[in-house]
Design a protein around this motif. Structure first.
Motif, PDB file in Angstrom:
ATOM      1  N   ALA A   1       0.847  -1.199   0.000  1.00 42.54           N
ATOM      2  CA  ALA A   1       0.000   0.000   0.000  1.00 42.54           C
ATOM      3  C   ALA A   1       0.876   1.242   0.000  1.00 42.54           C
ATOM      4  CB  ALA A   1      -0.931   0.013   1.208  1.00 42.54           C
ATOM      5  N   ILE A   2       0.458   2.239  -0.759  1.00 43.70           N
ATOM      6  CA  ILE A   2       1.144   3.537  -0.808  1.00 43.70           C
ATOM      7  C   ILE A   2       0.149   4.605  -0.396  1.00 43.70           C
ATOM      8  CG2 ILE A   2       2.367   5.197  -2.243  1.00 43.70           C
ATOM      9  CD1 ILE A   2       3.111   2.888  -4.096  1.00 43.70           C
ATOM     10  N   SER A   3       0.489   5.331   0.646  1.00 43.15           N
ATOM     11  CA  SER A   3      -0.369   6.419   1.115  1.00 43.15           C
ATOM     12  C   SER A   3       0.289   7.740   0.738  1.00 43.15           C
ATOM     13  CB  SER A   3      -0.563   6.323   2.630  1.00 43.15           C
ATOM     14  OG  SER A   3      -1.350   7.400   3.095  1.00 43.15           O
TER      15      SER A   3
ATOM     16  N   PHE B   1       5.429  10.008   0.782  1.00 39.08           N
ATOM     17  CA  PHE B   1       4.781   8.707   0.576  1.00 39.08           C
ATOM     18  C   PHE B   1       5.047   7.786   1.770  1.00 39.08           C
ATOM     19  CE2 PHE B   1       6.106   9.968  -3.853  1.00 39.08           C
ATOM     20  CZ  PHE B   1       4.839  10.367  -4.269  1.00 39.08           C
ATOM     21  N   TYR B   2       3.986   7.199   2.285  1.00 36.31           N
ATOM     22  CA  TYR B   2       4.090   6.139   3.289  1.00 36.31           C
ATOM     23  C   TYR B   2       3.887   4.806   2.569  1.00 36.31           C
ATOM     24  CZ  TYR B   2       3.701   9.612   7.046  1.00 36.31           C
ATOM     25  OH  TYR B   2       3.917  10.671   7.898  1.00 36.31           O
ATOM     26  N   ILE B   3       4.813   3.875   2.752  1.00 39.80           N
ATOM     27  CA  ILE B   3       4.729   2.567   2.107  1.00 39.80           C
ATOM     28  C   ILE B   3       4.563   1.496   3.178  1.00 39.80           C
ATOM     29  CG2 ILE B   3       5.880   0.912   0.603  1.00 39.80           C
ATOM     30  CD1 ILE B   3       7.448   3.182  -0.615  1.00 39.80           C
ATOM     31  N   THR B   4       3.554   0.654   2.997  1.00 40.24           N
ATOM     32  CA  THR B   4       3.304  -0.458   3.907  1.00 40.24           C
ATOM     33  C   THR B   4       3.336  -1.751   3.100  1.00 40.24           C
ATOM     34  OG1 THR B   4       1.883   0.942   5.280  1.00 40.24           O
ATOM     35  CG2 THR B   4       1.726  -1.432   5.614  1.00 40.24           C
ATOM     36  N   ALA B   5       4.074  -2.732   3.604  1.00 39.22           N
ATOM     37  CA  ALA B   5       4.181  -4.020   2.928  1.00 39.22           C
ATOM     38  C   ALA B   5       4.273  -5.121   3.971  1.00 39.22           C
ATOM     39  CB  ALA B   5       5.398  -4.056   2.002  1.00 39.22           C
ATOM     40  N   ALA B   6       3.542  -6.204   3.730  1.00 38.80           N
ATOM     41  CA  ALA B   6       3.520  -7.349   4.652  1.00 38.80           C
ATOM     42  C   ALA B   6       3.155  -6.914   6.056  1.00 38.80           C
ATOM     43  CB  ALA B   6       4.861  -8.073   4.640  1.00 38.80           C
ATOM     44  N   GLY B   7       2.246  -5.941   6.150  1.00 37.74           N
ATOM     45  CA  GLY B   7       1.768  -5.481   7.450  1.00 37.74           C
ATOM     46  C   GLY B   7       2.734  -4.579   8.195  1.00 37.74           C
ATOM     47  N   THR B   8       3.825  -4.156   7.554  1.00 38.50           N
ATOM     48  CA  THR B   8       4.839  -3.346   8.218  1.00 38.50           C
ATOM     49  C   THR B   8       5.087  -2.073   7.435  1.00 38.50           C
ATOM     50  OG1 THR B   8       5.921  -5.343   9.047  1.00 38.50           O
ATOM     51  CG2 THR B   8       7.191  -3.301   9.122  1.00 38.50           C
ATOM     52  N   LYS B   9       5.128  -0.938   8.145  1.00 42.22           N
ATOM     53  CA  LYS B   9       5.453   0.332   7.507  1.00 42.22           C
ATOM     54  C   LYS B   9       6.955   0.394   7.255  1.00 42.22           C
ATOM     55  CE  LYS B   9       5.806   5.272   8.513  1.00 42.22           C
ATOM     56  NZ  LYS B   9       7.272   5.223   8.635  1.00 42.22           N
ATOM     57  N   MET B  10       7.329   0.711   6.030  1.00 42.36           N
ATOM     58  CA  MET B  10       8.747   0.821   5.689  1.00 42.36           C
ATOM     59  C   MET B  10       9.344   2.040   6.370  1.00 42.36           C
ATOM     60  SD  MET B  10       8.903  -0.283   1.668  1.00 42.36           S
ATOM     61  CE  MET B  10      10.686  -0.433   1.782  1.00 42.36           C
TER      62      MET B  10
END
Length: 220
Positions: free
Chosen positions: A70-72, A78-87
């Motif tokens: 997900a990209i917010s 930009f906030y990037i979330t992948a595999a339930g974790t915020k990068m």
């Protein structure tokens, strides 16, 4: 001339429902046979992004947690979330801030976008377009591509990304982000904006190589 007496026709008031009942009896087994039963199962596992060991990578594919990329989009970056974790924020970005902060922090995108809407409303479309582009230029699209390319190398089968944006941001920002996330370029990483914007999509045979070509829209 004498009239002929009217002949009374006897009407049978009882309907013959036997043919209809026979049809229903035939259809019921056919409908039951056509029903598809689907079993849904959920596997609850935890796999930190980029933290899998060699033994973890040999586990069956179905044991892996979905990427759920997900990209917010916000006025800060930009906030990037992948595999339930915020990068984590990239080097140079404030701690606890967006994963990819603004490339030009001298520009306030929120103020630019608000001014652009005011200029459009007053009929000055040319100046409104210029101010809009100024706000869009503050974002670091090159680093966004570099991060997504790294994720793609770890999850080559994934093609879906969820996009969300603050309400005050223009749709033009979403459109530009969609262009960035759609195709893989000639290189996986770029150090300069000139090389990044001049790069062409990577080809696989007669088609372009997909980065995350199935965007979905979420609501904040």
């Amino acid at each position: 001339m004498a009239r002929r007496p009217r002949e009374e026709i006897e009407v049978n008031q009882d309907l013959n429902l036997a043919p209809m009942m026979n049809l229903v009896i035939i259809l019921i087994p056919m409908l039951l046979l056509s029903v598809v039963f689907m079993e849904v199962s959920v596997i609850n596992v935890t796999m930190p992004l980029g933290g899998a060991t060699t033994s973890d990578r040999t586990e069956p594919e179905e044991d892996k947690q979905p990427l759920n990329l997900a990209i917010s989009m916000t006025a800060q970056g930009f906030y990037i979330t992948a595999a339930g974790t915020k990068m984590q924020p990239m080097p140079g970005c404030p701690t606890g801030g967006p994963s990819i902060c603004l490339e030009d922090d001298s520009i306030d995108p929120a103020a630019r976008f608000e001014e652009s809407r005011r200029l459009y409303a007053s009929g000055d479309k040319i100046r409104g377009e210029e101010v809009l582009l100024e706000g869009l230029s503050a974002y670091n699209y090159r680093e966004l591509y570099n991060r997504l390319s790294t994720i793609k190398n770890e999850f080559p089968e994934e093609t879906t990304v969820t996009l969300t944006a603050d309400a005050e941001l223009p749709f033009a920002l979403t459109t530009r982000v969609m262009d960035v996330v759609r195709f893989r370029l000639e290189e996986d990483s770029y150090d300069s904006n000139e090389d990044f914007w001049a790069a062409k999509p990577r080809t696989e045979g007669d088609t372009y190589s997909i980065l995350f070509g199935d965007p979905a829209f979420g609501v904040l």
